[in-house]
Design a protein around this motif. Structure first.
Motif, short mmCIF file in Angstrom:
data_model
loop_
_atom_site.label_atom_id
_atom_site.label_comp_id
_atom_site.label_asym_id
_atom_site.label_seq_id
_atom_site.Cartn_x
_atom_site.Cartn_y
_atom_site.Cartn_z
N ASN A 129 0.85 -1.19 0.00
CA ASN A 129 0.00 0.00 0.00
C ASN A 129 0.89 1.23 0.00
O ASN A 129 1.87 1.31 0.74
N GLU A 131 -0.37 4.47 0.44
CA GLU A 131 -1.15 5.59 0.98
C GLU A 131 -0.72 5.90 2.41
O GLU A 131 0.04 5.15 3.03
N SER A 178 -5.56 -0.30 -2.26
CA SER A 178 -6.00 1.01 -1.79
C SER A 178 -7.10 0.87 -0.74
O SER A 178 -7.98 0.02 -0.87
N LYS A 180 -9.07 3.46 -0.07
CA LYS A 180 -10.07 4.48 -0.38
C LYS A 180 -11.43 3.82 -0.64
O LYS A 180 -11.52 2.82 -1.36
#
Length: 386
Positions: A129, A131, A178, A180
């Motif tokens: 990941n 992020e 992700s 999100k």
């Protein structure tokens, strides 16, 4: 979760489970099933991978990916589908290690750079990941960050101390995962419950009958602390949206921008009871807007996210989030500034405090306790010009 099995003479299993708004059906060839005794070592994982990789697993994967594409599932929601599929193949309570293996296998075959490692007699599951994720364990491996996907199953273990080697993956699985969530799944309408919400504004009582689904809580049960842009942009489900947003739009129609946003600020501030996360959950936990509507209590993070969502949906104006050492609030760019100005990138914003404070704060007013404290702008929302 109810799982139903059938068995045919063709050595295939049929299994079904409830997922969001439908019954998900899978046909499992018996060649996919692992029956060897589990050994917690790399050799066992490699042997298991070789066996399942040579099996007739492709129809399972095709069904999963087709569902993901049809319903536009974000990665986090797709992972929930993979979890339920792994549970259907090998129940978690019967054999945790095998269940985790199937999750990993389906993730890597879906293209995600997922890894397994064995440490302290535990099988630990990671995914690449890139992020800004907080509050869950991660390790750095070959200059890439891998977040732990099964940390919640080892509540008292320090998984940050897991040595970053012997990370088992496959070369062709390279995709980053992700967290999100930009689209909520559709749930069955009959699973929604009505919640009565009320507050007073300008000596008038307003009442709402909001449709909420308890399954939303399950979606975010092990959801980590994502960056503020991702957090603020988690949407409502269609059913909840339809029961709240049109009525709010109707209520603020004709009020003008300032009064309408003041109305939304007071709704967010006074329609819900306040309690900090430590007292409410025993730990820091950010609620999505829909969870805040559903929850009996909420704190400043939750209210700021809900307020942002409401203002964005109804007025779609620029906003900035101000993070203090122990508080977060929102400032809005109005057509004409009001109250104490916050200047950011040459633009004037005004505080809209959606969380109850010791003093009554009108639109544009900052808490006296916050005026002397430094803050950080952690998110700036600028509407896209059409």
């Amino acid at each position: 979760m109810t799982i139903n099995f059938g068995y045919s003479q063709a050595q295939s299993y049929t299994t079904s489970f409830e997922l969001y708004n439908k019954t998900f059906n899978l046909s499992l060839d018996s060649s996919v099933i692992l029956r060897d005794s589990v050994e917690l070592n790399e050799q066992y994982i490699q042997r298991s991978y070789a066996k399942v990789n040579d099996s007739k697993y492709q129809p399972i994967l095709d069904t999963l990916i087709a569902y993901k594409n049809e319903h536009e599932l974000n990665d986090w929601l797709y992972y929930q589908l993979i979890r339920k599929t792994a549970e259907a193949i090998s129940p978690k309570k019967d054999n945790y290690e095998r269940y985790t293996f199937y999750k990993w296998f389906l993730m890597v075959k879906s293209g995600y750079d997922a890894r397994l490692t064995i440490a302290n007699n535990r099988i630990i599951f990671y995914v690449y990941n890139n992020e800004d994720i907080s509050d869950i364990p991660f390790i750095m491996f070959k200059n890439k960050k891998y977040m732990c996907l099964n940390y919640h199953d080892y509540e008292h273990a320090n998984l940050n101390e897991v040595p970053p080697y012997d990370m088992i993956g496959i070369p062709e699985a390279k995709k980053a995962f992700s967290y999100k969530v930009t689209r909520m799944p559709d749930f069955k309408p009959e699973n929604y419950k009505d919640k009565k919400i009320a507050f007073s504004y300008k000596h008038r009582a307003y009442h709402f009958n909001v449709r909420l689904n308890p399954d939303v809580e399950a979606v975010f049960k092990n959801y980590p602390g994502v960056d503020f842009e991702s957090y603020f942009n988690i949407p409502l489900t269609k059913e909840t949206y339809g029961s709240l947003i049109p009525l709010l739009k109707k209520n603020v129609a004709g009020m003008g921008q300032k009064k309408g946003i003041d109305y939304l600020m007071k709704f967010t501030r006074y329609a819900f009871l306040y309690q900090n996360d430590e007292d409410n959950f025993g730990k820091e936990k950010r609620l999505s807007p829909e969870e805040t509507l559903f929850s009996n209590y909420s704190d400043c993070d939750d209210r700021v996210a809900l307020f942002f969502y409401l203002v964005k949906e109804i007025y779609n104006v620029p906003m900035i989030a101000l993070l203090y050492p122990t508080h977060i609030t929102m400032a809005v760019q109005f057509d004409k500034p009001v109250g104490d100005p916050i200047v950011y990138n040459g633009k004037i914003y005004n505080i809209c405090e959606p969380t109850p404070q010791k003093e009554e704060l009108s639109l544009g007013k900052m808490s006296s306790a916050m005026k002397m404290l430094k803050y950080q702008i952690v998110y700036s929302y600028q509407p896209t010009k059409l």
